[in-house]
Design a protein around this motif. Structure first.
Motif, PDB file in Angstrom:
ATOM      1  N   VAL A  68      39.270  57.803  47.039  1.00 58.88           N
ATOM      2  CA  VAL A  68      40.476  58.143  47.958  1.00 58.88           C
ATOM      3  C   VAL A  68      40.434  58.142  49.299  1.00 58.88           C
ATOM      4  CG1 VAL A  68      41.183  59.514  45.845  1.00 58.88           C
ATOM      5  CG2 VAL A  68      40.005  60.466  47.803  1.00 58.88           C
ATOM      6  N   GLY A  69      41.651  57.368  50.101  1.00 58.69           N
ATOM      7  CA  GLY A  69      41.367  57.479  51.291  1.00 58.69           C
ATOM      8  C   GLY A  69      41.827  58.879  51.919  1.00 58.69           C
ATOM      9  N   PRO A  70      41.551  59.083  53.227  1.00 58.98           N
ATOM     10  CA  PRO A  70      41.503  60.448  53.762  1.00 58.98           C
ATOM     11  C   PRO A  70      42.879  60.920  53.783  1.00 58.98           C
ATOM     12  CG  PRO A  70      41.219  58.781  55.603  1.00 58.98           C
ATOM     13  CD  PRO A  70      40.868  58.163  54.148  1.00 58.98           C
ATOM     14  N   ARG A  71      44.153  60.128  53.815  1.00 58.16           N
ATOM     15  CA  ARG A  71      45.369  60.719  54.000  1.00 58.16           C
ATOM     16  C   ARG A  71      46.002  60.711  52.366  1.00 58.16           C
ATOM     17  NH1 ARG A  71      48.195  56.446  57.147  1.00 58.16           N
ATOM     18  NH2 ARG A  71      50.161  57.494  55.980  1.00 58.16           N
ATOM     19  N   VAL A  72      45.230  60.452  51.505  1.00 58.60           N
ATOM     20  CA  VAL A  72      45.591  60.742  50.036  1.00 58.60           C
ATOM     21  C   VAL A  72      45.453  62.081  49.429  1.00 58.60           C
ATOM     22  CG1 VAL A  72      45.248  60.080  47.617  1.00 58.60           C
ATOM     23  CG2 VAL A  72      44.991  58.307  49.344  1.00 58.60           C
ATOM     24  N   GLU A  73      46.382  62.892  49.054  1.00 61.12           N
ATOM     25  CA  GLU A  73      46.721  64.403  48.774  1.00 61.12           C
ATOM     26  C   GLU A  73      46.335  64.494  47.153  1.00 61.12           C
ATOM     27  OE1 GLU A  73      49.539  66.274  51.061  1.00 61.12           O
ATOM     28  OE2 GLU A  73      48.410  65.720  52.942  1.00 61.12           O
ATOM     29  N   ARG A  74      47.268  63.862  46.603  1.00 61.43           N
ATOM     30  CA  ARG A  74      47.619  64.127  45.198  1.00 61.43           C
ATOM     31  C   ARG A  74      46.612  63.809  44.065  1.00 61.43           C
ATOM     32  NH1 ARG A  74      52.036  61.184  43.153  1.00 61.43           N
ATOM     33  NH2 ARG A  74      51.819  62.463  41.338  1.00 61.43           N
ATOM     34  N   TRP A  75      45.758  62.882  44.570  1.00 59.82           N
ATOM     35  CA  TRP A  75      44.950  62.204  43.755  1.00 59.82           C
ATOM     36  C   TRP A  75      43.463  62.363  43.752  1.00 59.82           C
ATOM     37  CZ3 TRP A  75      47.611  60.411  39.581  1.00 59.82           C
ATOM     38  CH2 TRP A  75      48.925  60.171  39.723  1.00 59.82           C
ATOM     39  N   ARG A  76      42.658  62.353  42.632  1.00 57.32           N
ATOM     40  CA  ARG A  76      41.129  62.780  42.907  1.00 57.32           C
ATOM     41  C   ARG A  76      40.383  61.731  41.970  1.00 57.32           C
ATOM     42  NH1 ARG A  76      43.234  65.405  45.984  1.00 57.32           N
ATOM     43  NH2 ARG A  76      43.262  67.872  46.334  1.00 57.32           N
ATOM     44  N   VAL A  77      39.038  61.679  42.585  1.00 57.13           N
ATOM     45  CA  VAL A  77      38.253  60.766  41.897  1.00 57.13           C
ATOM     46  C   VAL A  77      38.189  61.190  40.229  1.00 57.13           C
ATOM     47  CG1 VAL A  77      35.768  60.194  41.566  1.00 57.13           C
ATOM     48  CG2 VAL A  77      36.830  60.187  43.785  1.00 57.13           C
ATOM     49  N   GLY A  78      38.224  60.277  39.433  1.00 55.43           N
ATOM     50  CA  GLY A  78      38.256  60.521  38.090  1.00 55.43           C
ATOM     51  C   GLY A  78      39.646  60.623  37.464  1.00 55.43           C
ATOM     52  N   ASP A  79      40.700  60.675  38.125  1.00 50.03           N
ATOM     53  CA  ASP A  79      41.983  60.646  37.754  1.00 50.03           C
ATOM     54  C   ASP A  79      42.184  59.319  36.663  1.00 50.03           C
ATOM     55  OD1 ASP A  79      42.657  63.109  38.632  1.00 50.03           O
ATOM     56  OD2 ASP A  79      43.795  62.675  40.107  1.00 50.03           O
ATOM     57  N   ARG A  80      42.881  59.132  35.661  1.00 46.96           N
ATOM     58  CA  ARG A  80      43.141  58.156  34.977  1.00 46.96           C
ATOM     59  C   ARG A  80      44.698  57.649  35.433  1.00 46.96           C
ATOM     60  NH1 ARG A  80      44.124  59.322  30.036  1.00 46.96           N
ATOM     61  NH2 ARG A  80      43.401  57.322  28.832  1.00 46.96           N
ATOM     62  N   VAL A  81      44.876  56.350  35.715  1.00 48.22           N
ATOM     63  CA  VAL A  81      46.216  56.044  36.381  1.00 48.22           C
ATOM     64  C   VAL A  81      46.662  54.861  35.869  1.00 48.22           C
ATOM     65  CG1 VAL A  81      45.914  57.847  38.109  1.00 48.22           C
ATOM     66  CG2 VAL A  81      45.405  55.185  38.312  1.00 48.22           C
ATOM     67  N   THR A  82      47.838  54.270  35.934  1.00 47.27           N
ATOM     68  CA  THR A  82      48.470  53.085  35.894  1.00 47.27           C
ATOM     69  C   THR A  82      49.169  53.028  37.443  1.00 47.27           C
ATOM     70  OG1 THR A  82      49.896  51.326  34.711  1.00 47.27           O
ATOM     71  CG2 THR A  82      50.460  53.708  34.711  1.00 47.27           C
ATOM     72  N   PHE A  83      49.774  51.556  37.360  1.00 40.53           N
ATOM     73  CA  PHE A  83      50.284  51.638  38.837  1.00 40.53           C
ATOM     74  C   PHE A  83      51.637  50.567  38.837  1.00 40.53           C
ATOM     75  CE2 PHE A  83      46.818  48.747  38.803  1.00 40.53           C
ATOM     76  CZ  PHE A  83      47.433  47.360  38.711  1.00 40.53           C
ATOM     77  N   ASP A  84      52.595  50.834  39.315  1.00 39.62           N
ATOM     78  CA  ASP A  84      53.606  50.096  39.618  1.00 39.62           C
ATOM     79  C   ASP A  84      53.122  48.567  40.011  1.00 39.62           C
ATOM     80  OD1 ASP A  84      56.358  48.652  40.118  1.00 39.62           O
ATOM     81  OD2 ASP A  84      57.120  50.548  40.353  1.00 39.62           O
ATOM     82  N   SER A  85      53.677  47.611  39.428  1.00 37.58           N
ATOM     83  CA  SER A  85      53.048  45.959  40.011  1.00 37.58           C
ATOM     84  C   SER A  85      53.764  45.787  41.161  1.00 37.58           C
ATOM     85  CB  SER A  85      53.621  45.186  38.889  1.00 37.58           C
ATOM     86  OG  SER A  85      55.078  45.185  38.661  1.00 37.58           O
ATOM     87  N   THR A  86      54.922  46.606  41.453  1.00 36.03           N
ATOM     88  CA  THR A  86      55.540  46.333  42.924  1.00 36.03           C
ATOM     89  C   THR A  86      55.008  47.404  43.883  1.00 36.03           C
ATOM     90  OG1 THR A  86      57.618  45.380  42.041  1.00 36.03           O
ATOM     91  CG2 THR A  86      57.959  46.207  44.247  1.00 36.03           C
ATOM     92  N   ILE A  87      54.689  46.732  45.097  1.00 30.68           N
ATOM     93  CA  ILE A  87      54.141  47.712  46.243  1.00 30.68           C
ATOM     94  C   ILE A  87      55.465  47.686  47.152  1.00 30.68           C
ATOM     95  CG2 ILE A  87      52.762  47.718  48.305  1.00 30.68           C
ATOM     96  CD1 ILE A  87      50.447  46.386  46.837  1.00 30.68           C
ATOM     97  N   SER A  88      56.074  48.891  47.012  1.00 26.05           N
ATOM     98  CA  SER A  88      57.268  49.151  47.943  1.00 26.05           C
ATOM     99  C   SER A  88      56.790  49.738  49.442  1.00 26.05           C
ATOM    100  CB  SER A  88      58.507  49.642  47.272  1.00 26.05           C
ATOM    101  OG  SER A  88      57.846  50.851  46.569  1.00 26.05           O
ATOM    102  N   CYS A  89      57.688  49.640  50.275  1.00 23.82           N
ATOM    103  CA  CYS A  89      57.128  50.220  51.558  1.00 23.82           C
ATOM    104  C   CYS A  89      57.716  51.781  51.606  1.00 23.82           C
ATOM    105  CB  CYS A  89      57.967  49.580  52.807  1.00 23.82           C
ATOM    106  SG  CYS A  89      59.710  49.807  52.689  1.00 23.82           S
ATOM    107  N   GLY A  90      58.484  52.116  50.737  1.00 19.48           N
ATOM    108  CA  GLY A  90      58.902  53.575  50.694  1.00 19.48           C
ATOM    109  C   GLY A  90      59.720  54.169  51.716  1.00 19.48           C
TER     110      GLY A  90
END
Length: 348
Positions: A68-90
């Motif tokens: 995980v990058g230094p600014r990532v807060e909600r996620w931890r190594v080992g978490d099982r995930v999927t992702f949106d195929s669209t990368i939106s800017c937010g």
């Protein structure tokens, strides 16, 4: 890392590729499963112009976080995930209103049009913004989770139009997305679901997954049969899941006056359009693009068995066999396969 790289039109190489380095707001995923999308096939052969080599394709995937990058807060190594195929800017107006699929800076994983190049998930590792991740329910396998993206397209399409009580719907095209649309319509409360397709095996599966009526579109007059099934009126809504002139016209002809047509398929960039039929019958047409935040709903529907994905998984194979599977899927009899899932990494 090893990756399946598109190096030229219709040429894939399973080869070493530099490992991605996650940015401060990104995570690094070890990909466990990635589905081959129909758009990947059309990109692989160069027909769409949206998969310019060299490129790692693949956008229907799941895996686990390994960094995980230094600014990532909600996620931890080992978490099982999927992702949106669209990368939106937010941050743009569309993202702020929840219409992330219309983002001003929209990028699609595993796609390389003229504007950008975004490597995808036919690889052992993939770096992605943490904001587009979704946690997997414990009872979902990585293979099931790799089907979330096409399920989300179906759910988004069905939710584009409000279904009144006792709605009759026609689904034109019983391929994989069409079969998910049928299940989504059933979940949304449609009482009569009519599936039209050219293949008996797909229509049989449509019946199994919720279609109340099935029609072979090459053996009957579909709009006439729909009229018979609806007391001469026509369907309340039709969802067109192919994207060519013939099926578009069929969908429009199958709805009642004042009905709605949801356009999901986009195989052809332009089609013949029956303008007078739409105007004089006062039809409403809805475009639909990808999905817009429906992933949590889709994960819940799959985990509870409301939407079944297993019947659409035709094969699961190692990523190293990916080039051979693209050849099979592009062959004349490739339509017999629904979804082929490639596994870059064995599960621990």
């Amino acid at each position: 890392m090893q990756a399946l790289v598109l190096t030229a039109p219709s040429r894939l190489e399973y080869t070493a590729f530099p490992e991605p380095v996650p940015a401060d707001d990104e995570v690094l995923l070890r990909i466990r499963a990635c589905g081959i999308c129909g758009s990947d096939i059309h990109g692989w052969d160069g027909s769409t112009g949206r998969r310019r080599p060299p490129l790692i394709m693949g956008h229907e995937a799941s895996g686990e976080i390994v960094a995980v990058g230094p600014r990532v807060e909600r996620w931890r190594v080992g978490d099982r995930v999927t992702f949106d195929s669209t990368i939106s800017c937010g941050t743009c107006a569309y993202c702020q209103s929840g219409e992330v699929n219309l983002c001003d800076s929209r990028r699609v994983v595993g796609v390389a049009p003229a504007e950008y190049r975004q490597h995808g998930a036919f690889a052992e590792l993939l770096a992605l913004p943490a904001r587009i991740l979704y946690r997997l329910p414990d009872n979902l396998t990585f293979e099931q989770a790799a089907m979330i993206e096409p399920v989300s397209i179906a759910i988004h399409a069905v939710q584009r139009v409000r279904l009144a009580p006792n709605t009759t719907a026609v689904v034109v095209g019983a391929g994989m997305i069409g079969l998910f649309v049928i299940q989504a319509l059933r979940w949304a409360g449609a009482t009569r679901i009519i599936a039209a397709d050219l293949a008996d095996n797909r229509l049989a599966l449509a019946r199994e997954l919720g279609a109340t009526d099935i029609l072979r579109s090459d053996l009957c007059d579909v709009p006439a049969e729909v009229a018979k099934l609806t007391g001469g009126c026509g369907a309340d809504v039709a969802l067109e899941v192919v994207g060519v002139s013939a099926t578009l016209n069929l969908a429009i002809a199958s709805v009642r006056r004042g009905g709605s047509v949801v356009l999901v398929g986009n195989l052809a960039p332009k089609t013949d359009f029956p303008l007078q039929a739409v105007v004089t019958r006062e039809l409403t047409l809805y475009g639909t693009c990808g999905s817009a935040g429906e992933y949590p709903l889709c994960l819940d529907l799959i985990s509870r068995g409301v939407i079944r994905v297993e019947p659409m998984i035709s094969a699961v194979a190692p990523l190293a066999e990916g080039a051979a599977w693209f050849e099979k899927l592009s062959a004349k009899d490739g339509a017999k396969f629904m979804k082929v899932i490639l596994k870059p990494s064995a599960e621990a």
